[in-house]
Design a protein around this motif. Structure first.
Motif, PDB file in Angstrom:
ATOM      1  N   UNK A 140      -0.022   0.767   3.481  1.00 22.35           N
ATOM      2  CA  UNK A 140       1.270   1.464   3.479  1.00 22.35           C
ATOM      3  C   UNK A 140       1.170   2.937   3.119  1.00 22.35           C
ATOM      4  N   UNK A 141       0.152   3.327   2.363  1.00 16.57           N
ATOM      5  CA  UNK A 141       0.085   4.727   1.937  1.00 16.57           C
ATOM      6  C   UNK A 141      -0.014   5.664   3.133  1.00 16.57           C
ATOM      7  N   UNK A 142      -0.866   5.322   4.098  1.00 19.53           N
ATOM      8  CA  UNK A 142      -0.980   6.147   5.290  1.00 19.53           C
ATOM      9  C   UNK A 142       0.271   6.120   6.142  1.00 19.53           C
TER      10      UNK A 142
ATOM     11  N   UNK B  89      11.705   6.152   1.017  1.00 20.79           N
ATOM     12  CA  UNK B  89      10.245   6.282   1.038  1.00 20.79           C
ATOM     13  C   UNK B  89       9.685   6.478  -0.371  1.00 20.79           C
ATOM     14  N   UNK B  90      10.433   7.207  -1.216  1.00 25.44           N
ATOM     15  CA  UNK B  90      10.015   7.372  -2.612  1.00 25.44           C
ATOM     16  C   UNK B  90      10.050   6.034  -3.354  1.00 25.44           C
ATOM     17  N   UNK B  91      11.066   5.232  -3.088  1.00 26.77           N
ATOM     18  CA  UNK B  91      11.153   3.907  -3.719  1.00 26.77           C
ATOM     19  C   UNK B  91       9.972   3.033  -3.296  1.00 26.77           C
ATOM     20  N   UNK B  92       9.632   3.064  -2.008  1.00 30.98           N
ATOM     21  CA  UNK B  92       8.502   2.275  -1.508  1.00 30.98           C
ATOM     22  C   UNK B  92       7.211   2.707  -2.195  1.00 30.98           C
ATOM     23  N   UNK B  93       6.982   4.021  -2.234  1.00 32.12           N
ATOM     24  CA  UNK B  93       5.747   4.528  -2.840  1.00 32.12           C
ATOM     25  C   UNK B  93       5.693   4.217  -4.334  1.00 32.12           C
ATOM     26  N   UNK B  94       6.821   4.378  -5.041  1.00 29.85           N
ATOM     27  CA  UNK B  94       6.829   4.128  -6.489  1.00 29.85           C
ATOM     28  C   UNK B  94       6.599   2.653  -6.800  1.00 29.85           C
ATOM     29  N   UNK B  95       7.255   1.768  -6.054  1.00 24.80           N
ATOM     30  CA  UNK B  95       7.075   0.329  -6.287  1.00 24.80           C
ATOM     31  C   UNK B  95       5.625  -0.076  -6.066  1.00 24.80           C
ATOM     32  N   UNK B  96       5.035   0.431  -5.000  1.00 25.08           N
ATOM     33  CA  UNK B  96       3.656   0.043  -4.692  1.00 25.08           C
ATOM     34  C   UNK B  96       2.673   0.628  -5.696  1.00 25.08           C
ATOM     35  N   UNK B  97       2.856   1.892  -6.071  1.00 18.31           N
ATOM     36  CA  UNK B  97       1.941   2.500  -7.033  1.00 18.31           C
ATOM     37  C   UNK B  97       2.081   1.868  -8.415  1.00 18.31           C
ATOM     38  N   UNK B  98       3.302   1.516  -8.802  1.00 17.98           N
ATOM     39  CA  UNK B  98       3.493   0.820 -10.083  1.00 17.98           C
ATOM     40  C   UNK B  98       2.767  -0.511 -10.092  1.00 17.98           C
TER      41      UNK B  98
ATOM     42  N   UNK C 161       6.939  -3.293   6.012  1.00 14.61           N
ATOM     43  CA  UNK C 161       7.491  -4.543   5.497  1.00 14.61           C
ATOM     44  C   UNK C 161       6.428  -5.641   5.463  1.00 14.61           C
ATOM     45  N   UNK C 162       5.592  -5.709   6.491  1.00  9.20           N
ATOM     46  CA  UNK C 162       4.539  -6.712   6.506  1.00  9.20           C
ATOM     47  C   UNK C 162       3.535  -6.471   5.384  1.00  9.20           C
ATOM     48  N   UNK C 163       3.134  -5.221   5.193  1.00 10.01           N
ATOM     49  CA  UNK C 163       2.209  -4.905   4.112  1.00 10.01           C
ATOM     50  C   UNK C 163       2.787  -5.202   2.745  1.00 10.01           C
ATOM     51  N   UNK C 164       4.089  -4.955   2.569  1.00  9.87           N
ATOM     52  CA  UNK C 164       4.727  -5.187   1.267  1.00  9.87           C
ATOM     53  C   UNK C 164       4.774  -6.668   0.913  1.00  9.87           C
ATOM     54  N   UNK C 165       5.189  -7.503   1.837  1.00 11.19           N
ATOM     55  CA  UNK C 165       5.318  -8.933   1.540  1.00 11.19           C
ATOM     56  C   UNK C 165       3.947  -9.575   1.325  1.00 11.19           C
ATOM     57  N   UNK C 166       2.936  -9.166   2.100  1.00  7.83           N
ATOM     58  CA  UNK C 166       1.602  -9.733   1.920  1.00  7.83           C
ATOM     59  C   UNK C 166       0.962  -9.259   0.616  1.00  7.83           C
ATOM     60  N   UNK C 167       1.213  -8.013   0.235  1.00  7.75           N
ATOM     61  CA  UNK C 167       0.698  -7.517  -1.042  1.00  7.75           C
ATOM     62  C   UNK C 167       1.347  -8.255  -2.206  1.00  7.75           C
ATOM     63  N   UNK C 168       2.646  -8.546  -2.112  1.00  6.99           N
ATOM     64  CA  UNK C 168       3.328  -9.309  -3.160  1.00  6.99           C
ATOM     65  C   UNK C 168       2.710 -10.706  -3.306  1.00  6.99           C
ATOM     66  N   UNK C 169       2.380 -11.340  -2.197  1.00  5.44           N
ATOM     67  CA  UNK C 169       1.753 -12.660  -2.249  1.00  5.44           C
ATOM     68  C   UNK C 169       0.383 -12.588  -2.926  1.00  5.44           C
ATOM     69  N   UNK C 170      -0.355 -11.521  -2.669  1.00  2.51           N
ATOM     70  CA  UNK C 170      -1.669 -11.365  -3.305  1.00  2.51           C
ATOM     71  C   UNK C 170      -1.546 -11.160  -4.814  1.00  2.51           C
ATOM     72  N   UNK C 171      -0.527 -10.430  -5.254  1.00  2.00           N
ATOM     73  CA  UNK C 171      -0.310 -10.265  -6.698  1.00  2.00           C
ATOM     74  C   UNK C 171      -0.008 -11.615  -7.357  1.00  2.00           C
ATOM     75  N   UNK C 172       0.779 -12.403  -6.696  1.00  3.97           N
ATOM     76  CA  UNK C 172       1.092 -13.717  -7.242  1.00  3.97           C
ATOM     77  C   UNK C 172      -0.178 -14.555  -7.398  1.00  3.97           C
TER      78      UNK C 172
END
Length: 580
Positions: free
Chosen positions: A180-182, A76-85, A145-156
């Motif tokens: 994902x934060x909630x 969970x810390x890895x998820x939060x750190x990756x997203x906040x970074x 997982x769904x939020x992570x992959x869609x957020x990555x696509x938006x960054x691209x």
């Protein structure tokens, strides 16, 4: 025999799980309220892991805390750190990127930067509640997982933006798909109990603080001036971080929603979902999902007899309608909903003051760089590098305070008091900021120089604000978690809290930027208009926070619970004596 075979995989899956699940929420209280029982799942002897109120206080050591599920906390810390970074990597280059758009007038650059930033928060306001609700229905892991992959696509996509409307659109899409934060806060609430939850929640703002340092550093360093797409590289890097995060989440994160444990594996559910969409959209005459539904319900009748299903009968039509609506292979049976039990006086006050808390936090974050960089007399004429250095100082203070001080402080004060202190410190820091001196101000008492005192004063105010933000956020997350009556609505409640948080983050940039622009027309001390307005809002939130009551909102390690137990017992004895 068939029913036993059907339930066997669920029991085996539960044994394989290495995550410790706890009874976070209080059992029906005894007559004398006191510290909630520390009841890890299964410790009470009940087969479902629920706590037994009759065992409370019978030979249990209340000072012992349950062990932390370190493996799940780490992922969970890895998820939060990756997203906040990733999310924080945008801030260093966003003004420069915005200035390259052909529609943007450089004289109104701050307004356009605020529009882009607010589009993300406004979109989150629209969907955060939905993501929390969805996590209560299909589980926490699929939503993350769904939020992570869609957020990555938006960054691209953001790296290829060349116009203002493209940037606003992509940021809005990023806000829509990111909840994902909630969900992370919900997972923390489910894998911890009241004896150890404060240790887990204390480190969440630390992760956010680290992401607030690593994100801007990486985002600023990776911009390539002169390239066809100068801002593509930092966005590619952010997307890559999120892809790695997605892989680690798929491998190591375990589902924490208990109702989702009996469902098929995630990959099987995804296959079933696509099969359902394909067959339903194509109007299949004998869809496989309907056959499974009929077969399951035809085995058990009220009289115990076995019948062969008739696909032409009215009952089969009803079964088809029910199957289309519920899709039982994809969603767990979860009847949790937000009602009077959840949206009570405490929760409404908590959510309302949480909106004020987030509005105060984002308003300070937006006002400070504008105030620091603006020319005198409204601003203090600091350089960009100096502003960045001061923000890095605040990030370091965040980590030191959370790791070394806040845990012990919260044990003595409790969740409610530390939350109120955070709101009050927001009020103090905002009211003090307009009175910071200038570079050429005379040194007080003749000690040092104006520049020295300028940095001392800014450092002290940033210290107060940092303590308010990280301490108050930790306490707010714990209060929200403890206010939920059960896990079935925890995701929805956190989604609602994040929705209000997004509302504050959407309003903050508009209101603070507009008020500061108005402040430049007022002399003297025009800057006090913006800072004083948001300081007053924080003060109102502090006053309303005193209406939040109830010992069930505190953790088991709160030192004040013992004295409260004694007071309650004394009051009860007096009442019983009067009754006799």
């Amino acid at each position: 025999m068939a029913s036993k075979d059907t339930s066997m995989p669920g029991r085996l899956d539960r044994r394989k799980s290495s995550t410790l699940h706890y009874q976070t929420f209080p059992t029906p209280p005894p007559k004398s309220r006191g510290r909630p029982p520390v009841s890890p799942a299964g410790s009470s002897g009940n087969p479902d892991g629920s706590s037994n109120p009759l065992n409370h206080g019978a030979g249990d050591d209340e000072d012992q805390s349950s062990p932390l599920p370190t493996r799940q906390l780490a992922i969970l810390a890895v998820i939060a750190l990756a997203e906040q970074t990733a999310l924080n990597s945008i801030s260093p280059y966003l003004p420069e990127m915005t200035s390259t758009f052909p529609e943007v007038d450089v004289q109104s650059l701050g307004l356009y930067v605020g529009i882009i930033g607010s589009s993300f928060a406004l979109a989150q306001f629209a969907t955060n509640f939905f993501w929390g609700w969805l996590s209560d229905k299909i589980g926490r892991k699929p939503v993350v997982m769904l939020g992570t992959i869609l957020t990555a696509a938006c960054f691209l996509a953001f790296g290829f933006c060349r116009t203002l409307w493209q940037a606003v659109l992509v940021q809005a899409l990023m806000g829509l798909v990111n909840g994902n934060q909630g969900v992370i806060s919900t997972c923390l609430g489910e894998i911890t109990d009241r004896s150890n939850q404060s240790k887990a929640f204390v480190y969440l703002p630390v992760i956010y603080g680290i992401g607030g340092i690593t994100g801007p550093a990486l985002g600023g360093l990776l911009v390539k001036q002169g390239a066809p797409y100068p801002f593509l590289l930092p966005n590619l890097f952010s997307a890559s971080i999120l892809i790695v995060d997605l892989i680690l989440t798929g491998i190591f994160l375990e589902e924490s929603l208990e109702q989702a444990k009996d469902l098929p594996p995630l990959q099987v559910r995804a296959k079933n979902l696509f099969s359902w969409i394909w067959q339903f959209a194509g109007g299949a005459r004998r869809p496989t999902y309907l056959k499974r539904h009929i077969r399951r319900h035809s085995r058990h009748r009220v009289d115990g007899a076995m019948d062969e299903p008739s696909e032409d009968s009215a009952s089969d039509n009803a079964s088809e309608t029910q199957s289309l609506m519920s899709i039982p292979e994809l969603f767990p049976h979860n009847e949790g909903h937000l009602g009077k039990e959840v949206l009570n006086r405490n929760t409404i006050l908590l959510l309302g003051t949480y909106l004020v808390f987030q509005l105060s936090n984002i308003s300070f974050n937006v006002l400070y760089p504008i105030f620091a960089e603006s020319p005198a007399p409204t601003g203090r004429e600091l350089k960009t590098a100096e502003i960045g250095l001061s923000l890095s100082f605040a990030g370091i203070i965040t980590i030191i305070f959370q790791v070394g001080i806040f845990g012990k402080l919260k044990e003595k004060m409790g969740n409610k008091s530390t939350y109120r202190a955070g709101l009050f410190l927001f009020f103090i820091s905002m009211m003090l900021m307009p009175w910071v001196g200038y570079r050429d101000s005379p040194a007080p008492f003749g000690w040092g120089s104006g520049v020295t005192w300028l940095w001392i004063e800014i450092g002290a105010i940033l210290l107060l604000k940092t303590v308010a933000a990280v301490g108050g956020l930790t306490s707010a997350l714990l209060l929200i978690t403890n206010s939920a009556p059960n896990h079935s609505v925890l995701g929805t409640l956190n989604g609602l809290a994040q929705t209000l948080s997004a509302a504050g983050r959407a309003l903050g940039p508009f209101l603070s930027g507009g008020l500061f622009s108005l402040s430049t027309q007022i002399h003297p001390k025009g800057e006090a208009l913006a800072w004083g307005t948001f300081g007053g809002i924080a003060f109102l939130g502090w006053l309303f926070s005193f209406g939040i009551r109830g010992e069930e909102l505190e953790d088991a390690d709160w030192e004040g619970s013992e004295s409260h137990d004694e007071e309650e017992d004394t009051d009860e004895d007096l009442e019983n004596g009067a009754g006799r």
